[in-house]
Each structure stands twice: as C-alpha cells, then as structure tokens.
Scaffold this motif. Structure first.
Motif, mmCIF file in Angstrom:
data_model
loop_
_atom_site.group_PDB
_atom_site.id
_atom_site.type_symbol
_atom_site.label_atom_id
_atom_site.label_comp_id
_atom_site.label_asym_id
_atom_site.label_seq_id
_atom_site.Cartn_x
_atom_site.Cartn_y
_atom_site.Cartn_z
ATOM 1 N N ALA A 87 -13.875 21.601 7.637
ATOM 2 C CA ALA A 87 -14.780 22.080 6.521
ATOM 3 C C ALA A 87 -15.814 21.238 6.370
ATOM 4 C CB ALA A 87 -13.609 22.700 5.476
ATOM 5 N N LEU A 88 -15.673 20.052 6.335
ATOM 6 C CA LEU A 88 -16.553 19.086 5.883
ATOM 7 C C LEU A 88 -17.860 19.028 6.885
ATOM 8 C CD1 LEU A 88 -17.677 16.819 3.998
ATOM 9 C CD2 LEU A 88 -16.225 15.138 5.505
ATOM 10 N N ASP A 89 -17.389 18.950 8.209
ATOM 11 C CA ASP A 89 -18.504 19.200 9.274
ATOM 12 C C ASP A 89 -19.563 20.192 8.976
ATOM 13 O OD1 ASP A 89 -17.666 16.937 10.585
ATOM 14 O OD2 ASP A 89 -16.593 18.064 12.071
ATOM 15 N N GLU A 90 -18.587 21.639 8.634
ATOM 16 C CA GLU A 90 -19.408 22.754 8.479
ATOM 17 C C GLU A 90 -20.343 22.655 7.146
ATOM 18 O OE1 GLU A 90 -18.300 27.261 7.463
ATOM 19 O OE2 GLU A 90 -16.839 26.046 8.803
ATOM 20 N N ARG A 91 -20.043 22.115 6.161
ATOM 21 C CA ARG A 91 -20.943 21.935 4.910
ATOM 22 C C ARG A 91 -22.032 21.059 5.300
ATOM 23 N NH1 ARG A 91 -18.138 19.637 -0.212
ATOM 24 N NH2 ARG A 91 -20.136 18.503 -0.700
ATOM 25 N N LEU A 92 -21.649 19.785 5.854
ATOM 26 C CA LEU A 92 -22.806 18.859 6.212
ATOM 27 C C LEU A 92 -23.824 19.603 7.028
ATOM 28 C CD1 LEU A 92 -20.847 15.652 7.049
ATOM 29 C CD2 LEU A 92 -22.174 16.163 4.906
ATOM 30 N N ALA A 93 -23.304 20.571 8.051
ATOM 31 C CA ALA A 93 -24.516 21.172 8.813
ATOM 32 C C ALA A 93 -25.141 22.061 7.844
ATOM 33 C CB ALA A 93 -23.776 21.956 9.896
ATOM 34 N N SER A 94 -24.531 22.944 7.213
ATOM 35 C CA SER A 94 -25.223 23.846 6.317
ATOM 36 C C SER A 94 -26.350 23.123 5.267
ATOM 37 C CB SER A 94 -24.232 24.934 5.637
ATOM 38 O OG SER A 94 -23.747 24.120 4.782
ATOM 39 N N GLU A 95 -25.751 22.002 4.664
ATOM 40 C CA GLU A 95 -26.402 21.503 3.707
ATOM 41 C C GLU A 95 -27.573 20.329 4.083
ATOM 42 O OE1 GLU A 95 -23.876 19.983 0.637
ATOM 43 O OE2 GLU A 95 -23.148 21.950 0.187
ATOM 44 N N ARG A 96 -27.798 20.623 5.466
ATOM 45 C CA ARG A 96 -28.425 19.118 6.049
ATOM 46 C C ARG A 96 -29.905 19.190 5.422
ATOM 47 N NH1 ARG A 96 -29.324 18.929 12.380
ATOM 48 N NH2 ARG A 96 -31.539 19.888 11.561
ATOM 49 N N ILE A 97 -30.151 18.075 5.089
ATOM 50 C CA ILE A 97 -31.798 17.700 4.630
ATOM 51 C C ILE A 97 -32.348 16.921 5.787
ATOM 52 C CG2 ILE A 97 -33.033 16.625 2.880
ATOM 53 C CD1 ILE A 97 -30.821 17.293 0.966
ATOM 54 N N ASP A 98 -33.482 17.329 5.894
ATOM 55 C CA ASP A 98 -34.318 16.516 6.908
ATOM 56 C C ASP A 98 -35.294 15.553 6.226
ATOM 57 O OD1 ASP A 98 -35.744 15.094 8.738
ATOM 58 O OD2 ASP A 98 -36.407 16.969 9.957
ATOM 59 N N PRO A 99 -34.941 14.351 6.154
ATOM 60 C CA PRO A 99 -35.712 13.508 4.978
ATOM 61 C C PRO A 99 -37.185 12.910 5.799
ATOM 62 C CG PRO A 99 -34.055 12.186 6.093
ATOM 63 C CD PRO A 99 -33.805 13.352 6.280
ATOM 64 N N THR A 100 -37.489 13.304 6.960
ATOM 65 C CA THR A 100 -38.569 13.105 7.698
ATOM 66 C C THR A 100 -39.643 14.184 7.327
ATOM 67 O OG1 THR A 100 -38.020 14.158 9.881
ATOM 68 C CG2 THR A 100 -37.159 11.955 9.506
ATOM 69 N N LEU A 101 -39.068 15.529 6.993
ATOM 70 C CA LEU A 101 -40.131 16.472 6.739
ATOM 71 C C LEU A 101 -41.236 16.106 5.474
ATOM 72 C CD1 LEU A 101 -38.394 19.869 7.025
ATOM 73 C CD2 LEU A 101 -40.170 19.080 8.321
ATOM 74 N N PRO A 102 -42.373 16.220 5.651
ATOM 75 C CA PRO A 102 -43.249 15.912 4.200
ATOM 76 C C PRO A 102 -42.810 16.892 3.322
ATOM 77 C CG PRO A 102 -44.366 17.054 6.251
ATOM 78 C CD PRO A 102 -42.981 16.702 6.708
ATOM 79 N N ALA A 103 -42.790 16.469 2.077
ATOM 80 C CA ALA A 103 -42.577 17.215 0.908
ATOM 81 C C ALA A 103 -43.583 18.495 1.007
ATOM 82 C CB ALA A 103 -42.594 16.528 -0.374
#
Ligand code: DAH
Length: 359
Positions: A87-103
């Motif tokens: 369940a944790l893996d699934e949540r991490l995958a769905s809530e993933r933030i890519d901090p390298t993307l420019p705002a």
C-alpha cells in the motif's frame, strides 16, 4: 513446524494460508484474522473445545494447537506487513513529485505600465487631497485652445500638430484633444473653488517616432484656492517627483518658460546622469513637466475672480515618466500588445500601489 499437526489442524492452516494469499488489501486481511483468531474464530473455537478432549489426548492436542496458533499468528502478521508495504509503495508512486521540474506559476494577467503609472500618480496626488477626473477625447476648439488663452492664429496652436474632425454648424472644427488641459476648463466651469483635481487620459498629436506616438497619455493637475503662490506649486511637485521616482533627495529644478495658460510658467527638470541614464546624481538635467500659476485670464474665462482666487497647474507625459522610471528606451512597444514585452514590463495586480511602502 506444522508437519506434526493432525489433519484437521493442518487443513485449517492450509485454508488460512490460501485465504491470506488471496487477500489484496488490509480490509480483506482483517476479516481473515477475525475469522481465525477472533472471539468466535476457528482457532479460538478449537482451543475452547480442548476441555472436551479426553484427558489422555489433551496434552498432545494442546501442544499441537499451540504450534498451530504460533504458525497462524506468524502467517497473519507476515501477510499484514506485506500488504502495508504494497500500500505504501502504491501511495508513493501515485503521489510522486519530481523536484527537478521547473515550477510553473499560475498564469495571471498583468497591469500595463501606463495603467500602473496612472495608479501611482493617483495614489500620490490622492494623498494630497486631489480627486481624479477624466474628460472627453474629442474636444471643442474653445476648450482645447481658446479658453486656455491660445486664441485663433496664436503660434502656440501650430506646435500641437492637431488632428481636426469635420466642422459642423459653421463652428470651428472639433479636435482630438492635444493636451489634458481642457479638462481644467471643464472643471472650473462646473465646480466652485477651492479645486484640487488630477486629470489623466489620452491625448493626440500628429507625430510619430521612437519617442512620440500620435496617441499618448498626459497627467494634469489643477489646484485653485485663496492665497496660493509659487511656493505651493514647487512643494507639491517636488514631493510628487521624489515619491514617484522613489529617490528622496532627487534634485528638482524650476526653469522659467512659457505656456499661454500660466503666468509665470516654469518647466521642471530632474537631476540625472546623461551618460548612464541613472536618475538622481550625475549633474545633468532632464525636462520632465510643464507648470505655472494659472493665468488670470484663464480663471476669468471660467467665471472665477482672479482677485480672490489663485491657482497653479501642471502637465506631464505619462509614457515619458514611465520610461524614465523603468529604464525603457522605446515608446512604441507600449501599444503593440506584444505579450513578451507585457510579461516583462507588466505589474502584478496583487501588488497594488501602496504609498506608505513607497510607490
Ligand atoms: N498642456 C501642456 C502641454 O501639453 C502641459 C502643461 C504645461 C500643462 C503647463 C499645464 C501647465 O497645466 O500649467 O505641453
């Protein structure tokens, strides 16, 4: 460990293992746990029935049940950990933030520099007690020239490169106003003194190059009161220029000049550096606006007695002071609607002009 269980106990273990493997979430897992270990669970029932087992078999049965209990507990807890990790893996995958993307900031509209300057002018003179007013773009010849002491055939008319509209009813042709000064006349004709007004708006002259546009904006001020003199004019304009440009010791020079509607007339210069374009120091002077004490004839033209009332007035180009304040060199982009220019020079509408923070 479970190899020495009796058939019925082994069957329970096998059945529970299969159910656990089929459970894909914690809810399903919990109902299996309750069905086996709960108060009415299968294992609980078997343990309860131990008392009914004949005395000679009870020891062995008891030991087997305990082993089964351990094995079931281990299987049930193990499955729980596995399901929680999934369940944790699934949540991490769905809530993933890519901090390298420019705002990507939200798109909002911006305030055009002309509007911003007009807001700033309104804030500064508003704090001095002035009301902001407007007047018509199409003016009568009388309001734009004659009432302002620029009679017919006066050479000052020739300076204005006027756009004329077709004449009607034998009257002089109406004009696209060449200055905001006719609104002084309109105000004095309709409002008894004392008067404190600021006029902003479009003005028109047949002139077009990098620093002149056939349509541009002016800001005009008119103050009428008793006992007014040049000192009031100077204090008012020095305060305005220092606040507007945000330079508290900005040098300001008043230079004698001529306008038909003021007497005496003065042009106002500010200190700057001609070489770098920086405002303030530098020892050079830059003309910024026209001003003067309202000519007694203009007061009289509007029915105001010049022996009782005095006035001072000034006028300036909005584009010009905007370009100077923000270091812009070309006037033309002001009207070209080029989004790249507007995004660069536009102002955040959520940051309104605040006098107490400096404009
Ligand atoms: N109307 C003048 C112009 O367009 C500017 C001006 C000068 C306005 C002196 C005034 C004034 O009110 O007193 O060049």
């Amino acid at each position: 460990m479970t190899s020495d269980l009796t058939d019925d106990l082994l069957a329970l273990k096998t059945e529970t293992d299969a159910a656990l493997a089929a459970a894909t979430d914690l809810r399903a897992w919990d109902s299996i746990r309750i069905a086996v270990l709960g108060r009415n669970g299968t294992l609980t029932g078997l343990l309860r029935d131990l008392g009914k087992t004949p005395a000679e078999q009870r020891r062995e049965r008891g030991a087997a049940l305990n082993r089964l209990k351990d094995a079931l507990n281990e299987a049930i807890e193990g499955r729980k950990s596995a399901l929680e990790a999934a369940a944790l893996d699934e949540r991490l995958a769905s809530e993933r933030i890519d901090p390298t993307l420019p705002a990507r900031p939200r798109e909002t509209g911006l305030i055009h520099p002309i509007s911003r300057t007009i807001e700033e002018i309104a804030a500064i003179f508003g704090a001095m007690g002035c009301t902001i007013i407007e007047g018509p773009d199409v003016e009568s010849d009388w309001h734009n020239f004659t009432a302002l002491n620029i009679p017919e055939h006066h050479p000052a008319r020739a300076d204005h490169d006027t756009f004329y509209l077709p004449a009607q009813d034998g009257k002089p042709p109406p004009v696209l106003r060449t200055q905001t000064s006719p609104v002084q006349i309109r105000t004095m004709l309709t409002q008894p003194p004392p008067i404190r007004v600021i006029v902003t708006g479009r003005t028109y002259r047949a002139d077009h190059d990098a620093t002149h546009s056939p349509m541009f904006h002016q800001c005009e001020g008119l103050i009428i009161d008793r006992n007014l003199h040049l000192g009031h004019l100077k204090g008012c304009l020095i305060d305005f220029l220092r606040t507007f440009f945000g330079i508290s010791d900005l040098p300001v020079r008043f230079r004698s000049s001529y306008f038909p509607f003021t007497e005496p007339s003065m042009e106002v210069d500010i200190g700057w550096n001609r070489r770098t374009g920086d405002l303030g120091g530098g020892g050079d002077w830059l003309e910024i606006l026209g001003s003067g004490m309202v000519h007694p004839r203009v007061l009289a033209n509007c029915g105001i007695d010049p022996r009782e009332w005095q006035g001072f007035a000034w006028g300036m180009g909005v584009e010009r002071i905007t370009m100077l304040k923000h270091g812009m060199t070309d006037l033309r982009p002001f009207y070209e609607s080029d989004l790249r220019w507007l995004r660069h020079y536009g102002f955040n509408p959520l940051m309104p002009t605040m006098l107490h923070e400096g404009v």
